[in-house]
Design a protein around this motif. Sequence first.
Motif, short mmCIF file in Angstrom:
data_model
loop_
_atom_site.label_atom_id
_atom_site.label_comp_id
_atom_site.label_asym_id
_atom_site.label_seq_id
_atom_site.Cartn_x
_atom_site.Cartn_y
_atom_site.Cartn_z
N PRO A 134 2.97 13.36 -1.07
CA PRO A 134 2.18 12.67 -2.08
C PRO A 134 1.38 13.68 -2.90
O PRO A 134 0.99 14.73 -2.40
CB PRO A 134 1.23 11.81 -1.26
CG PRO A 134 1.16 12.48 0.07
CD PRO A 134 2.50 13.07 0.29
N THR A 154 -0.53 6.36 -0.34
CA THR A 154 -1.50 6.65 -1.38
C THR A 154 -2.89 6.17 -1.00
O THR A 154 -3.88 6.84 -1.25
CB THR A 154 -1.08 5.96 -2.69
OG1 THR A 154 0.24 6.34 -2.99
CG2 THR A 154 -1.99 6.37 -3.82
N LEU A 197 0.17 5.38 -9.52
CA LEU A 197 1.17 5.80 -8.55
C LEU A 197 2.52 5.20 -8.91
O LEU A 197 3.54 5.88 -8.88
CB LEU A 197 0.82 5.35 -7.15
CG LEU A 197 2.02 5.60 -6.23
CD1 LEU A 197 2.10 7.06 -5.86
CD2 LEU A 197 2.02 4.72 -5.02
#
Lengths: 155, 155
Positions: B150, A32, A118
């Motif tokens: 992601p 991320t 996240l």
Amino acid sequence: MPDDINTRLGRLSPEIQAIMGVYALYWKLEETFDCIETDLSHPECHMLIKLNEPKRMGVLAADMLSVPSTITATADALEKQGYLIRERDPEDRRAWLLVLTEQGHETRNMLVAEAGDLFRRASGLNTEETAEFARMACKIRDNILKTGIPEGLKK
Amino acid sequence: MPDDINTRLGRLSPEIQAIMGVYALYWKLEETFDCIETDLSHPECHMLIKLNEPKRMGVLAADMLSVPSTITATADALEKQGYLIRERDPEDRRAWLLVLTEQGHETRNMLVAEAGDLFRRASGLNTEETAEFARMACKIRDNILKTGIPEGLKK
DNA sequence: CTTGAATAGTTCGAAAATTGAAGTATATGG
DNA sequence: CCATATACTTCAATTTTCGAACTATTCAAG
């Protein structure tokens, strides 16, 4: 060697399951950081997140189970980019306190928000589960920080 | 920017607490790998642990959120040291299956045992808590592997 | 005080880990 | 059969981490 049928067949102990989950989350989190607007490297993100308040470099090293020279390098980078400044610790003038600048706080807030986001999306845990997971995570972290140096005879 | 008194005061959200715990455990685990008898690097340990059964390199890459060339390098090293062999996947002859040798299994068992041991000592969780933590960890891992790529627009 | 040992952090060169772009071989869908 | 996609490899470059030697400060005796 004892029979290892269990591991061979992939039936994993709770401990290993836990570890696998931890790895997955860690790696996902790292991924991320690559996706966020950022001139920040991973270690820089880690340090920024840890700096919720001024901390000595040695404390960060212990916290991140890292080595002084690594901390120096990361702090240098963050300082040069204006995210933090070094201040002598008045209680021990050998030590530095790393203090976030306004820019540092803003970026930290952004990172923390992204990471929290996240976690929610990646984990798929509901609020209660998250709270419970957090409780255990805190306990684990406290325990680790308390025990400090690894049991191993250090290589 | 909204008031960030909460984060400044260090009162952290459950998500961030969870993340901090995950980091602490991850780093502690890495540290442990340094203390074990070993010519093995960290990525080699990771791969070995993941190979509870033959797996394709692409699967490992996805699992470790890594890149093919990294997996190749690690597999090369483990193969050269006799921990695994490459076998063509009969279902797709472009792909390799990484298969542990006897030596590989033995070392993997040792690593898994050490890691489990560390988890017990480092976490300070009792049996029920560990089971609960493992349950959540599995859930998280499944969720992460399921979502795959992601959400980010990838850099 | 003054000295000696320990501690906090820095420097710097080397080792380890990771990456991305270009390449090989196989698969898959017209 | 051809074009395109996929699985992995190679390789050179970048990033990250580390350890040993060093500077500055503290602490504890004497």
